[in-house]
Design a protein around this motif. Structure first.
Motif, short mmCIF file in Angstrom:
data_model
loop_
_atom_site.label_atom_id
_atom_site.label_comp_id
_atom_site.label_asym_id
_atom_site.label_seq_id
_atom_site.Cartn_x
_atom_site.Cartn_y
_atom_site.Cartn_z
N TYR A 1 0.90 -0.88 0.42
CA TYR A 1 0.07 0.21 -0.21
C TYR A 1 0.69 1.47 -0.46
CZ TYR A 1 -3.47 3.29 1.44
OH TYR A 1 -4.82 3.94 1.29
N ARG A 2 2.04 0.92 1.02
CA ARG A 2 2.68 2.62 0.59
C ARG A 2 3.68 2.47 -0.22
NH1 ARG A 2 7.99 4.39 4.56
NH2 ARG A 2 7.79 6.54 4.30
N SER B 1 2.48 1.79 -2.96
CA SER B 1 1.17 2.35 -4.54
C SER B 1 1.05 3.71 -3.72
CB SER B 1 0.15 1.35 -4.24
OG SER B 1 0.23 0.53 -4.99
N CYS B 2 1.12 3.53 -2.95
CA CYS B 2 -0.13 5.21 -2.44
C CYS B 2 0.92 6.18 -1.82
CB CYS B 2 -0.59 5.08 -1.60
SG CYS B 2 -2.34 4.26 -1.66
N PRO C 1 -1.78 3.24 5.14
CA PRO C 1 -2.56 3.66 5.80
C PRO C 1 -3.25 4.01 7.09
CG PRO C 1 -2.22 1.11 4.95
CD PRO C 1 -1.13 1.81 5.01
N HIS D 1 -8.61 0.91 4.73
CA HIS D 1 -8.62 1.06 3.80
C HIS D 1 -8.03 0.50 2.53
CE1 HIS D 1 -7.99 5.55 5.78
NE2 HIS D 1 -9.19 5.07 5.30
N SER E 1 -10.50 1.71 -2.36
CA SER E 1 -9.46 3.22 -2.55
C SER E 1 -9.41 4.46 -2.96
CB SER E 1 -9.20 1.65 -4.37
OG SER E 1 -10.45 2.55 -5.18
N ASP F 1 -9.38 6.17 -0.06
CA ASP F 1 -8.03 6.97 0.13
C ASP F 1 -6.51 6.91 -0.54
OD1 ASP F 1 -6.74 8.39 2.52
OD2 ASP F 1 -5.63 6.43 2.87
N CYS F 2 -6.39 6.23 -1.42
CA CYS F 2 -5.47 6.14 -2.51
C CYS F 2 -6.38 5.04 -3.38
CB CYS F 2 -3.93 4.89 -2.71
SG CYS F 2 -3.44 5.29 -3.11
N LYS F 3 -6.06 6.32 -5.07
CA LYS F 3 -6.85 5.86 -5.79
C LYS F 3 -5.87 4.96 -6.81
CE LYS F 3 -10.45 8.43 -6.09
NZ LYS F 3 -10.93 7.79 -4.88
N LYS F 4 -4.35 5.01 -6.88
CA LYS F 4 -3.46 3.68 -7.12
C LYS F 4 -3.47 2.23 -6.59
CE LYS F 4 -0.13 7.37 -8.32
NZ LYS F 4 1.19 7.70 -7.29
N TRP F 5 -4.67 2.04 -4.99
CA TRP F 5 -4.24 0.86 -5.02
C TRP F 5 -5.59 -0.30 -4.92
CZ3 TRP F 5 -1.83 -1.91 -1.46
CH2 TRP F 5 -2.56 -2.94 -1.23
#
Length: 146
Positions: A62-63, A65-66, A70, A75, A79, A81-85
């Motif tokens: 997650y880290r 990617s974003c 989180p 999270h 997605s 909180d982060c659109k790339k996840w």
């Protein structure tokens, strides 16, 4: 229980003895600390370590990617909180340890810890009651206290 009078005194009948043994054998496994629970506790500890490894790996991904950890474990499933996840690619399990307690997840900007309180659901403990911890890149036991 029924007794039979033999003239020398009362003795248990087979029927009464079997009922008594049935009750004892039914209650015996439900006593706390029964030895047959040890394999179940070992399995739960192994399951907790596997889940910790998966969670640590997923949080690290997650880290990657974003660019941040989180804020909450929830999270990892969305997605928002982060659109790339892409949440379906990684951890889809429940966010509770094998004993049914939610994982204790603490996060800062540069680090995180995730912890299970173990079988006793309290801080500390030894044996099957010990806490299990997870940090980025490794799963270890809690640091020794001096």
């Amino acid at each position: 229980m029924e007794f039979e009078d033999t003239g020398k005194g009362r003795i248990f009948t087979i029927k009464g003895l079997l009922i008594f043994l049935g009750i004892v054998l039914f209650l015996l496994p439900h006593l706390r600390g029964w030895p047959n629970r040890r394999p179940l506790n070992r399995i739960r500890i192994k399951d907790a370590r596997i889940s910790l490894n998966l969670l640590v790996d997923t949080i690290s991904r997650y880290r990657t990617s974003c660019g941040k950890y989180p804020a909450i474990l929830g999270h990892l499933r969305s997605s928002l909180d982060c659109k790339k996840w892409a949440p379906v690619d990684f951890y889809n399990g429940p966010f509770v340890d094998p004993w049914g307690t939610p994982w204790d997840y603490q996060v800062s900007d540069s680090d995180f810890t995730i912890k299970s309180l173990g079988n006793d659901k309290r801080e500390g403990g030894t044996g099957f009651d010990r806490d299990l911890w997870g940090w980025p890149e490794e799963i270890v036991e809690p640091p020794p206290t001096r």
